[in-house]
Structure formats: C-alpha cells, structure tokens
Design an enzyme around this catalytic site. Structure first.
Site, PDB file in Angstrom:
ATOM      1  N   HIS A   1       0.847  -1.191   0.000  1.00 23.02           N
ATOM      2  CA  HIS A   1       0.000   0.000   0.000  1.00 23.02           C
ATOM      3  C   HIS A   1       0.883   1.242   0.000  1.00 23.02           C
ATOM      4  CE1 HIS A   1      -3.862  -1.945   1.844  1.00 23.02           C
ATOM      5  NE2 HIS A   1      -3.256  -2.771   1.002  1.00 23.02           N
TER       6      HIS A   1
ATOM      7  N   GLU B   1       0.912   3.878   1.891  1.00 24.39           N
ATOM      8  CA  GLU B   1       1.392   4.282   3.216  1.00 24.39           C
ATOM      9  C   GLU B   1       2.600   3.459   3.644  1.00 24.39           C
ATOM     10  OE1 GLU B   1      -3.205   4.437   3.479  1.00 24.39           O
ATOM     11  OE2 GLU B   1      -1.682   3.353   2.345  1.00 24.39           O
TER      12      GLU B   1
END
Length: 156
Positions: free
Chosen positions: A46, A48
C-alpha cells in the site's frame, strides 16, 4: 497533499488503484509511496507502507517521531497500524474510505494506544475522491488493464 496526489497519479498510470502517500519531517518530504500491489503482487504494498519504508530508510530509524503522513485515501486497518507503530505524529488524508477506512473506527473507540497520533481527514477531498471515481469508471469501461499498461487518456 498535492505531492501525495502526484504519487496517486503515478499509481493510476500503472493501472494500480490510485492512492499516494508522502511522509514529511520538518516540512521536507522524506518518504514517498504509491499503491504497488499489482506490480509487486504483494497484499501489503500500500502507498502508506511504501512511504513509511522509504522514510525509515532516510531517517535510519523505524521511529518516525515528529513526522506527518499525507495520504489521498483514508488508511485501512493495516496501514493505520503501521503508522501508529512507526510513531507518526500526524495523519492527514483526503477522501474517506467507507469500506476499509479505519480512522473513524479508531477515533470512535479511542483505544489505549500509548502514542497519540493526530488524525485529520477531508483535505482536498473532492480531488482525491474524483481520482478514485475516474479510475474505477475507466476500469469498468475496460480502459484500464490490471497489468500496468498505459491508460487511455491518462490525466497525469
């Protein structure tokens, strides 16, 4: 947030769900990330996590104390957990994720987590939301192949 949108645009151009993130320390970007799940065939790739991984390398420390993370979409449970574990001081996200977003749940339940992380949502929300809507519309229309081919009429 505009820099996170650039990362999301890069993900979009590779046929990934367009989510981008940047980690900032003292007003300087120290980590960048974009969704790369399809590219790397890894469920945890992801935006993040990628941005935090890069920032930890720059800081030479897993603790990102005093850092902020800007994300185009509300973080999921895994990403919020990673943010909290990295001791990020502030989370700023654009669009709300009604299906997988975990910030609202976290705030409502106020778990006894030792580090207080400030969470703020809705920054450039319309722009972040439109990017997601456009992506999924194009994918439904068959204009986006999940195998990283160029997207017809890419906005970036």
């Amino acid at each position: 947030m505009r820099e996170a949108l650039k990362e999301a645009g890069m993900a979009y151009s590779y046929g990934e769900v367009p989510i981008g993130a940047v980690v900032v320390k003292d007003r300087v970007i120290i980590g960048r990330g974009r969704n790369r799940k399809e590219e790397l065939m890894q469920a945890y790739s992801h935006a993040e996590v990628e941005a935090i991984r890069n920032a930890c390398s720059v800081m030479n420390n897993w603790r990102l104390t005093g850092c902020e993370i800007f994300i185009t979409l509300e973080p999921c449970m895994m990403c919020l957990g990673t943010i909290l574990e990295a001791r990020v001081a502030r989370v700023v996200y654009g669009a709300e994720d009604k299906r997988f977003g975990f910030c609202r749940y976290f705030a409502e339940n106020d778990p006894p987590y030792p580090n207080r992380t400030v969470i703020e949502g809705g920054i450039l929300e319309e722009t972040c939301s439109k990017l997601m809507k456009d992506f999924f519309k194009q994918r439904r229309e068959g204009k986006i192949d999940r195998k990283f081919e160029e997207i017809e009429g890419s906005v970036f």
